[in-house]
Design an enzyme around this catalytic site. Structure first.
Site, PDB file in Angstrom:
ATOM      1  N   GLY A  10       0.853  -1.191   0.000  1.00 41.92           N
ATOM      2  CA  GLY A  10       0.000   0.000   0.000  1.00 41.92           C
ATOM      3  C   GLY A  10       0.890   1.243   0.000  1.00 41.92           C
ATOM      4  O   GLY A  10       2.101   1.149  -0.249  1.00 41.92           O
ATOM      5  N   TYR A  59      -8.105  -1.866   5.657  1.00 41.56           N
ATOM      6  CA  TYR A  59      -9.184  -1.560   4.712  1.00 41.56           C
ATOM      7  C   TYR A  59      -9.340  -0.053   4.821  1.00 41.56           C
ATOM      8  O   TYR A  59      -9.805   0.460   5.832  1.00 41.56           O
ATOM      9  CB  TYR A  59     -10.459  -2.295   5.136  1.00 41.56           C
ATOM     10  CG  TYR A  59     -11.646  -2.039   4.227  1.00 41.56           C
ATOM     11  CD1 TYR A  59     -12.031  -2.994   3.285  1.00 41.56           C
ATOM     12  CD2 TYR A  59     -12.370  -0.849   4.294  1.00 41.56           C
ATOM     13  CE1 TYR A  59     -13.119  -2.758   2.439  1.00 41.56           C
ATOM     14  CE2 TYR A  59     -13.448  -0.605   3.454  1.00 41.56           C
ATOM     15  CZ  TYR A  59     -13.815  -1.574   2.532  1.00 41.56           C
ATOM     16  OH  TYR A  59     -14.888  -1.339   1.708  1.00 41.56           O
ATOM     17  N   THR A  60      -8.900   0.685   3.792  1.00 40.43           N
ATOM     18  CA  THR A  60      -8.820   2.147   3.923  1.00 40.43           C
ATOM     19  C   THR A  60      -9.863   2.917   3.125  1.00 40.43           C
ATOM     20  O   THR A  60      -9.817   4.150   3.076  1.00 40.43           O
ATOM     21  CB  THR A  60      -7.414   2.650   3.510  1.00 40.43           C
ATOM     22  OG1 THR A  60      -7.115   2.152   2.210  1.00 40.43           O
ATOM     23  CG2 THR A  60      -6.353   2.214   4.493  1.00 40.43           C
ATOM     24  N   TYR A 123     -15.425   3.014   9.268  1.00 39.75           N
ATOM     25  CA  TYR A 123     -13.958   2.908   9.170  1.00 39.75           C
ATOM     26  C   TYR A 123     -13.315   3.274  10.512  1.00 39.75           C
ATOM     27  O   TYR A 123     -12.488   2.530  11.044  1.00 39.75           O
ATOM     28  CB  TYR A 123     -13.445   3.826   8.057  1.00 39.75           C
ATOM     29  CG  TYR A 123     -11.944   4.002   8.038  1.00 39.75           C
ATOM     30  CD1 TYR A 123     -11.102   2.989   7.575  1.00 39.75           C
ATOM     31  CD2 TYR A 123     -11.351   5.182   8.492  1.00 39.75           C
ATOM     32  CE1 TYR A 123      -9.722   3.153   7.565  1.00 39.75           C
ATOM     33  CE2 TYR A 123      -9.974   5.357   8.477  1.00 39.75           C
ATOM     34  CZ  TYR A 123      -9.161   4.335   8.018  1.00 39.75           C
ATOM     35  OH  TYR A 123      -7.790   4.506   8.020  1.00 39.75           O
ATOM     36  N   TRP A 148      -4.506  11.770   6.982  1.00 38.36           N
ATOM     37  CA  TRP A 148      -4.419  12.327   5.614  1.00 38.36           C
ATOM     38  C   TRP A 148      -3.117  11.884   4.934  1.00 38.36           C
ATOM     39  O   TRP A 148      -2.334  12.693   4.448  1.00 38.36           O
ATOM     40  CB  TRP A 148      -4.508  13.854   5.659  1.00 38.36           C
ATOM     41  CG  TRP A 148      -5.795  14.399   6.188  1.00 38.36           C
ATOM     42  CD1 TRP A 148      -6.707  13.789   7.004  1.00 38.36           C
ATOM     43  CD2 TRP A 148      -6.334  15.720   5.957  1.00 38.36           C
ATOM     44  NE1 TRP A 148      -7.768  14.629   7.281  1.00 38.36           N
ATOM     45  CE2 TRP A 148      -7.552  15.811   6.653  1.00 38.36           C
ATOM     46  CE3 TRP A 148      -5.892  16.828   5.230  1.00 38.36           C
ATOM     47  CZ2 TRP A 148      -8.354  16.967   6.651  1.00 38.36           C
ATOM     48  CZ3 TRP A 148      -6.676  17.982   5.230  1.00 38.36           C
ATOM     49  CH2 TRP A 148      -7.897  18.042   5.924  1.00 38.36           C
TER      50      TRP A 148
HETATM   51  N1  LIG Z   1      -4.611   6.724   3.840  1.00 37.63           N
HETATM   52  C1  LIG Z   1      -4.857   7.590   4.807  1.00 37.63           C
HETATM   53  O1  LIG Z   1      -5.219   8.752   4.565  1.00 37.63           O
HETATM   54  C2  LIG Z   1      -4.697   7.183   6.247  1.00 37.63           C
HETATM   55  C3  LIG Z   1      -4.996   8.113   7.244  1.00 37.63           C
HETATM   56  C4  LIG Z   1      -4.851   7.750   8.572  1.00 37.63           C
HETATM   57  C5  LIG Z   1      -4.404   6.492   8.896  1.00 37.63           C
HETATM   58  N2  LIG Z   1      -4.124   5.591   7.907  1.00 37.63           N
HETATM   59  C6  LIG Z   1      -3.677   4.265   8.303  1.00 37.63           C
HETATM   60  O2  LIG Z   1      -2.333   4.095   7.865  1.00 37.63           O
HETATM   61  C7  LIG Z   1      -2.111   2.733   7.509  1.00 37.63           C
HETATM   62  C8  LIG Z   1      -1.543   2.659   6.110  1.00 37.63           C
HETATM   63  O3  LIG Z   1      -2.482   3.234   5.208  1.00 37.63           O
HETATM   64  P1  LIG Z   1      -2.240   3.269   3.633  1.00 37.63           P
HETATM   65  O4  LIG Z   1      -2.813   4.547   3.135  1.00 37.63           O
HETATM   66  O5  LIG Z   1      -0.829   2.918   3.321  1.00 37.63           O
HETATM   67  O6  LIG Z   1      -3.216   2.094   3.168  1.00 37.63           O
HETATM   68  P2  LIG Z   1      -3.354   1.433   1.734  1.00 37.63           P
HETATM   69  O7  LIG Z   1      -2.575   2.198   0.727  1.00 37.63           O
HETATM   70  O8  LIG Z   1      -4.803   1.186   1.508  1.00 37.63           O
HETATM   71  O9  LIG Z   1      -2.611   0.042   1.943  1.00 37.63           O
HETATM   72  C9  LIG Z   1      -3.138  -0.982   2.716  1.00 37.63           C
HETATM   73  C10 LIG Z   1      -2.582  -2.286   2.193  1.00 37.63           C
HETATM   74  O10 LIG Z   1      -3.140  -3.347   2.984  1.00 37.63           O
HETATM   75  C11 LIG Z   1      -3.542  -4.362   2.086  1.00 37.63           C
HETATM   76  N3  LIG Z   1      -4.529  -5.245   2.704  1.00 37.63           N
HETATM   77  C12 LIG Z   1      -5.883  -5.163   2.662  1.00 37.63           C
HETATM   78  N4  LIG Z   1      -6.425  -6.200   3.328  1.00 37.63           N
HETATM   79  C13 LIG Z   1      -5.398  -6.943   3.798  1.00 37.63           C
HETATM   80  C14 LIG Z   1      -5.294  -8.147   4.548  1.00 37.63           C
HETATM   81  N5  LIG Z   1      -6.383  -8.810   4.952  1.00 37.63           N
HETATM   82  N6  LIG Z   1      -4.059  -8.617   4.846  1.00 37.63           N
HETATM   83  C15 LIG Z   1      -2.948  -7.981   4.436  1.00 37.63           C
HETATM   84  N7  LIG Z   1      -2.975  -6.855   3.713  1.00 37.63           N
HETATM   85  C16 LIG Z   1      -4.182  -6.344   3.402  1.00 37.63           C
HETATM   86  C17 LIG Z   1      -4.071  -3.604   0.887  1.00 37.63           C
HETATM   87  O11 LIG Z   1      -4.200  -4.462  -0.227  1.00 37.63           O
HETATM   88  P3  LIG Z   1      -5.358  -4.133  -1.316  1.00 37.63           P
HETATM   89  O12 LIG Z   1      -5.030  -2.779  -1.850  1.00 37.63           O
HETATM   90  O13 LIG Z   1      -5.197  -5.230  -2.300  1.00 37.63           O
HETATM   91  O14 LIG Z   1      -6.646  -4.146  -0.552  1.00 37.63           O
HETATM   92  C18 LIG Z   1      -2.974  -2.560   0.730  1.00 37.63           C
HETATM   93  O15 LIG Z   1      -1.877  -3.055  -0.001  1.00 37.63           O
HETATM   94  C19 LIG Z   1      -3.449   2.029   7.707  1.00 37.63           C
HETATM   95  O16 LIG Z   1      -3.481   1.441   8.972  1.00 37.63           O
HETATM   96  C20 LIG Z   1      -4.462   3.157   7.645  1.00 37.63           C
HETATM   97  O17 LIG Z   1      -5.643   2.843   8.360  1.00 37.63           O
HETATM   98  C21 LIG Z   1      -4.245   5.914   6.594  1.00 37.63           C
END
Ligand SMILES: NC(=O)c1ccc[n+]([C@@H]2O[C@H](COP(=O)([O-])OP(=O)(O)OC[C@H]3O[C@@H](n4cnc5c(N)ncnc54)[C@H](OP(=O)(O)O)[C@@H]3O)[C@@H](O)[C@H]2O)c1
Length: 279
Positions: A10, A59-60, A123, A148
């Protein structure tokens, strides 16, 4: 240090692969390692024998979670539960990412680690359940709430804005939601600092300062030299399935503190790498 990364393909995972140096990384993601699949998790821990597990899986899809509650909870709550139990049993420290969306956004000053959580979306609720599981089953945890998040890889707000700017002379962007844009490369540096300090607990770690989506887009276009006009609008102009906290600025009161560079520096560093990436 041997670090097992889950959800490693991700946004954060890509940033880890590029910016986390000096450690041996084992990058995994679905389909080969699903975090709520106990057998696969146990096997990975047995085969790799990591010194640390960093869970970047989630799951984002904030809006999608409203209609896919079960899926969101499976990944964001059950997954961390499985990871926490498996690592806790083996005394392996666990780094787990969480979100500003565990707060309801009714506060008028920055949220600290001691503030009460009250998610307003599925979420947010699923991520809060994940935090609780990690705290319950692995005392050697770093729960890091960020916000963000964006990087040159993956789907995110700045990349969407850049795409829109290609065909539009004016873009309307929400100006009444406040938060902390966080450049994933800066977060990776902060996570390494936190791990090095070695003091377990819950931390807020996001780009310093605060802005709105409008402020974020305006700064991005300025850094990129894009001429598209950014117009501020109210969030009510873009109704979405999941409610967002109107104010979810994060601040840390933990000491020693890990403070990330300003969100403006994040935009600058993103643009620099994005240029190289695009070219
Ligand atoms: N993005 C934001 O703005 C944001 C903000 C605050 C906090 N966060 C937190 O920061 C962290 C990283 O976020 P990110 O933006 O890097 O997320 P991301 O880009 O959506 O990446 C998440 C990764 O986890 C994978 N995944 C989904 N289900 C899975 C499972 N059952 N087992 C293993 N991997 C799985 C996804 O694969 P698929 O793509 O194939 O589903 C994706 O590769 C997360 O904990 C998120 O909640 C994110």
């Amino acid at each position: 240090m041997k670090i097992l990364v889950t959800g490693g393909r991700g946004q954060l995972g890509h940033a880890i692969q590029r910016h986390l140096q000096g450690h041996q990384l084992f990058i995994t993601d679905v389909p080969e390692l699903s975090i709520f699949d106990l057998i696969s998790v146990e096997k990975a821990l047995h085969d790799i024998q990591p010194d640390l597990l960093l869970n970047a899986a989630a799951y984002t899809n904030v809006d999608g979670a409203e209609s896919h509650k079960e899926e969101a909870f499976q990944v964001n709550a059950e997954g961390p539960l499985v990871l926490a139990k498996a690592t806790g049993k083996r005394k392996i420290p666990l780094v787990h990412l969480s979100t500003d969306y565990v707060f309801d956004g009714t506060k008028k000053t920055p949220y600290t680690e001691d503030d009460e959580t009250h998610p307003v979306s599925v979420y947010g609720a699923s991520k809060l359940a994940g935090e609780i599981a990690v705290r319950d089953y692995n005392p050697q945890h770093f729960i890091v709430r960020t916000a963000w998040l964006y990087y040159v890889a993956g789907k995110n707000f700045p990349k969407t804005m850049i795409e829109l700017a290609k065909n539009k002379s004016e873009i309307r962007v929400v100006n009444d939601q406040f938060g902390c844009p966080t450049y994933a490369a800066h977060l990776v540096t902060g996570l390494v600092e936190l791990i090095t300090q070695g003091i377990f607990g819950t931390y807020h770690m996001a780009g310093s300062g605060q802005t709105t989506w409008f402020g974020f887009a305006s700064r991005l276009f300025k850094e990129m030299g894009l001429k598209t006009i950014v117009k501020p609008v109210a969030g009510t102009e873009f109704p979405k399935p999941a409610p967002r906290p109107v104010y979810s600025v994060l601040q840390t009161i933990r000491r020693p503190a890990v403070v990330l560079p300003s969100w403006e520096e994040g935009v600058r560093d993103f643009v620099e790498l994005f240029g190289k990436h695009a070219g």
